[in-house]
Enzyme design. Structure first.
Site, PDB file in Angstrom:
ATOM      1  N   SER A 128       0.906  -1.158   0.054  1.00 15.45           N
ATOM      2  CA  SER A 128       0.067  -0.124  -0.047  1.00 15.45           C
ATOM      3  C   SER A 128       0.885   1.222  -0.002  1.00 15.45           C
ATOM      4  O   SER A 128       2.017   1.139   0.635  1.00 15.45           O
ATOM      5  CB  SER A 128      -1.020   0.100   1.252  1.00 15.45           C
ATOM      6  OG  SER A 128      -1.479   1.302   1.398  1.00 15.45           O
ATOM      7  N   TYR A 153      -2.511  -0.144   9.846  1.00 13.47           N
ATOM      8  CA  TYR A 153      -2.621  -0.741   8.614  1.00 13.47           C
ATOM      9  C   TYR A 153      -1.218  -0.742   7.947  1.00 13.47           C
ATOM     10  O   TYR A 153      -0.724  -1.712   7.345  1.00 13.47           O
ATOM     11  CB  TYR A 153      -3.703  -0.119   7.679  1.00 13.47           C
ATOM     12  CG  TYR A 153      -3.835  -0.569   6.642  1.00 13.47           C
ATOM     13  CD1 TYR A 153      -4.226  -1.639   6.269  1.00 13.47           C
ATOM     14  CD2 TYR A 153      -3.649   0.325   5.523  1.00 13.47           C
ATOM     15  CE1 TYR A 153      -4.474  -1.936   4.759  1.00 13.47           C
ATOM     16  CE2 TYR A 153      -3.793   0.114   4.364  1.00 13.47           C
ATOM     17  CZ  TYR A 153      -4.003  -1.015   3.819  1.00 13.47           C
ATOM     18  OH  TYR A 153      -4.250  -1.543   2.396  1.00 13.47           O
TER      19      TYR A 153
END
Length: 348
Positions: A128, A153
């Site tokens: 990501s 995350y």
């Protein structure tokens, strides 16, 4: 043709990728746990479309269950794994951290171990843009340090890259990590801003504009993302013979390991993004300006030179065209399930 495992097949990117591969004649093994992080009905609708293909096989599976994951490999002659399943969401990781440990760490560990023992030819996995965290040097490059994540995350995605490198080094498992930059389009995730903005505008509800609108994102249309992944499936990660331990390149290694940014290379101002949705819907948003949220970053901007060089990656969808395609899908999909306030909307 190749038999490919796509984890997160009922998710946004996984659905589009699986559909593309199925249309190209590949046998696709789909895996998903169908959790309720967002509307499971949307996931079921995606899955029903995939099941129309005779060369698609689906397993309801939790990645944390290593025996079930191993059984799927035993039952199928899988050559390539595209691992897209994960607990998504930056803000959700602030309040539900354990979900990320279970899915993104334990689950990824099981994928690595299974690929190792069943001798997968190539593992492609989702990282990501959030790994860039506190970095401010733009555009973000895979050669930059990413040791300062600002959400759990992001930390789990950084951990995935480190775990993948270990398996590439120890077991010569070719691994390719993709740092996705704000993917959007039809069948997208309802927790993403463009989706929630659209829903609120159509229902005459206010939208929250974070950091008072002073944000930019490298929005990347789903078809461009999928095209890049498909090209990478047949391009195994290889060792970099020029890699130097005294001046290490973070994106390559002496092991068969690669990291790429996959984005549009063209950040869009949040205000322009909202105004584009307003124009397409022919409605004005009710804006509520609020401060930056924990875990968010001010801007994202992908350097994709490596991907251009290696697979001739050429994202070609403008934000105007991409949003029009999304909004057209949104209106028709929710009209079809009789969602109030949508049926009468006409797009410009």
């Amino acid at each position: 043709m190749a038999k490919i495992l796509v984890t997160g097949a009922a998710g946004f990117i996984g659905f589009h990728l699986a559909n593309k591969l199925l249309n190209e004649g590949c046998d696709v093994i789909g895996l998903d746990n169908m959790n309720d992080y967002y509307d499971p009905g949307l996931k079921r609708s995606r899955l029903e479309l995939l099941k129309e293909h005779r060369n698609f096989k689906f397993y309801l599976c939790h990645l944390e269950n290593h025996e079930q994951v191993d059984d799927i490999f035993k039952q199928n002659d899988i050559s390539v794994v595209v691992h897209l399943a994960a607990q998504a969401g930056v803000r959700y990781s602030i309040t539900n951290p354990r979900a990320y440990v279970d899915s993104n760490l334990a689950g990824f560990m099981n994928i690595l171990e299974t690929c190792r023992h069943h001798k997968a030819e190539h593992l492609i996995y989702a990282s990501s843009s959030s790994v860039y965290g506190a970095n401010t040097l733009m555009p973000f490059s895979v050669t930059h340090n990413v040791d300062h994540p600002v959400s759990l995350y992001a930390a789990t995605k950084k951990a995935n890259e480190l775990m993948a490198h270990t398996y590439s080094h120890l077991y010569k498992l070719p691994t390719t990590g993709l740092r996705f930059f704000t993917v959007y389009g039809p069948w997208g995730r309802p927790d993403m801003a463009y989706f929630s903005f659209t829903k609120a505008i159509l229902n005459n509800e206010p939208i929250k504009v974070f950091n008072h609108g002073n944000m930019k994102r490298d929005f990347t249309y789903i078809d461009d993302i999928v095209e890049g992944i498909v090209k990478l499936i047949g391009k195994q990660a290889e060792p970099n013979p020029q890699w130097q331990s005294d001046n290490p390149d973070p994106s390559t290694s002496t092991a068969p390991y690669r990291i790429y940014n996959i984005g549009n290379n063209n950040p869009v101002d949040l205000g322009h993004f909202i105004s584009t949705i307003e124009k397409k819907l022919n409605k004005t948003a009710i804006k509520e300006y609020v401060p930056m949220q924990p875990g968010d970053v001010h801007a994202t901007y992908a350097d994709v030179d490596d991907l251009i060089r290696d697979i001739d990656f050429k994202p070609s969808t403008s934000i105007e065209d991409g949003l029009e395609k999304f909004l057209d899908w949104y209106v028709h999909y929710y009209a079809s399930i009789r969602n109030d306030g949508v049926q009468s909307v006409s797009l410009r």
